[in-house]
Design a protein around this motif. Structure first.
Motif, mmCIF file in Angstrom:
data_model
loop_
_atom_site.group_PDB
_atom_site.id
_atom_site.type_symbol
_atom_site.label_atom_id
_atom_site.label_comp_id
_atom_site.label_asym_id
_atom_site.label_seq_id
_atom_site.Cartn_x
_atom_site.Cartn_y
_atom_site.Cartn_z
ATOM 1 N N ALA A 60 34.269 39.562 51.205
ATOM 2 C CA ALA A 60 33.116 40.408 51.507
ATOM 3 C C ALA A 60 33.264 41.819 50.954
ATOM 4 O O ALA A 60 32.264 42.481 50.648
ATOM 5 N N SER A 61 34.493 42.289 50.797
ATOM 6 C CA SER A 61 34.693 43.654 50.292
ATOM 7 C C SER A 61 34.810 43.721 48.768
ATOM 8 O O SER A 61 34.859 44.812 48.202
ATOM 9 N N ALA A 62 34.840 42.582 48.103
ATOM 10 C CA ALA A 62 34.944 42.569 46.635
ATOM 11 C C ALA A 62 33.636 43.054 46.022
ATOM 12 O O ALA A 62 32.555 42.759 46.527
ATOM 13 N N PRO A 63 33.722 43.799 44.936
ATOM 14 C CA PRO A 63 32.499 44.260 44.266
ATOM 15 C C PRO A 63 31.670 43.080 43.759
ATOM 16 O O PRO A 63 32.230 42.056 43.360
ATOM 17 N N PRO A 64 30.346 43.203 43.785
ATOM 18 C CA PRO A 64 29.504 42.119 43.264
ATOM 19 C C PRO A 64 29.824 41.829 41.801
ATOM 20 O O PRO A 64 30.147 42.736 41.038
ATOM 21 N N ALA A 65 29.738 40.564 41.448
ATOM 22 C CA ALA A 65 29.938 40.111 40.071
ATOM 23 C C ALA A 65 31.319 40.475 39.531
ATOM 24 O O ALA A 65 31.498 40.680 38.343
ATOM 25 N N SER A 66 32.302 40.570 40.421
ATOM 26 C CA SER A 66 33.659 40.853 39.953
ATOM 27 C C SER A 66 34.418 39.538 39.805
ATOM 28 O O SER A 66 33.924 38.477 40.151
ATOM 29 N N ARG A 67 35.630 39.632 39.299
ATOM 30 C CA ARG A 67 36.494 38.452 39.244
ATOM 31 C C ARG A 67 36.784 38.005 40.667
ATOM 32 O O ARG A 67 36.610 38.759 41.615
ATOM 33 N N LEU A 68 37.262 36.781 40.805
ATOM 34 C CA LEU A 68 37.623 36.307 42.129
ATOM 35 C C LEU A 68 38.728 37.200 42.694
ATOM 36 O O LEU A 68 39.681 37.532 41.990
ATOM 37 N N PRO A 69 38.613 37.592 43.963
ATOM 38 C CA PRO A 69 39.632 38.477 44.532
ATOM 39 C C PRO A 69 40.946 37.745 44.784
ATOM 40 O O PRO A 69 40.972 36.526 44.941
ATOM 41 N N ASP A 70 42.019 38.496 44.827
ATOM 42 C CA ASP A 70 43.339 37.953 45.111
ATOM 43 C C ASP A 70 43.424 37.626 46.597
ATOM 44 O O ASP A 70 43.306 38.514 47.448
ATOM 45 N N LEU A 71 43.611 36.361 46.926
ATOM 46 C CA LEU A 71 43.695 35.921 48.315
ATOM 47 C C LEU A 71 45.131 35.853 48.823
ATOM 48 O O LEU A 71 45.362 35.511 49.979
ATOM 49 N N CYS A 72 46.096 36.174 47.984
ATOM 50 C CA CYS A 72 47.503 36.064 48.389
ATOM 51 C C CYS A 72 47.873 36.943 49.591
ATOM 52 O O CYS A 72 48.764 36.561 50.343
ATOM 53 N N PRO A 73 47.209 38.087 49.833
ATOM 54 C CA PRO A 73 47.535 38.820 51.063
ATOM 55 C C PRO A 73 47.287 37.999 52.335
ATOM 56 O O PRO A 73 47.845 38.299 53.382
ATOM 57 N N CYS A 74 46.472 36.969 52.239
ATOM 58 C CA CYS A 74 46.171 36.112 53.387
ATOM 59 C C CYS A 74 47.019 34.841 53.398
ATOM 60 O O CYS A 74 46.842 33.984 54.264
ATOM 61 N N SER A 75 47.894 34.715 52.448
ATOM 62 C CA SER A 75 48.705 33.503 52.285
ATOM 63 C C SER A 75 49.476 33.164 53.548
ATOM 64 O O SER A 75 49.985 34.036 54.245
#
Length: 100
Positions: A60-75
């Motif tokens: 939800a906090s990623a900028p619109p039309a950006s690359r997929l965000p890094d989800l590793c902080p939630c790993s």
């Protein structure tokens, strides 16, 4: 996540297919040997509510039309079992292309 939720809430049917392991992660971990999170992951299976909230906040906090965000902080840590069918090689799919 947000885009798919919006499509479904508008009454559309959404079918997801990942025959080449490009989008799905069956383990919510960046360190798992099978079907791990990577730079192109946008569907994650076997997540706890805490991991899902973390991923939702990042998405939800990623900028619109950006690359997929890094989800590793939630790993999360996952317990993996060796599969004798693959003769000790957990990377039977082309994992090296995931973080290109």
């Amino acid at each position: 996540g947000i885009v798919i939720a919006n499509l479904v809430s508008q009454g559309l049917s959404v079918t997801l297919d990942d025959r080449d392991f490009n989008a799905f992660s069956l383990n919510p971990s960046c360190n798992s040997t099978f079907s791990n999170l990577h730079g192109r992951t946008w569907v994650v299976h076997h997540v706890t509510s805490e991991v899902m909230r973390c991923m939702w906040a990042i998405d939800a906090s990623a900028p619109p039309a950006s690359r997929l965000p890094d989800l590793c902080p939630c790993s999360a840590e996952v317990a993996e079992e060796e599969d004798p069918m693959f003769d000790g090689d957990p990377f039977w799919y082309p994992k090296d292309r995931f973080n290109e």
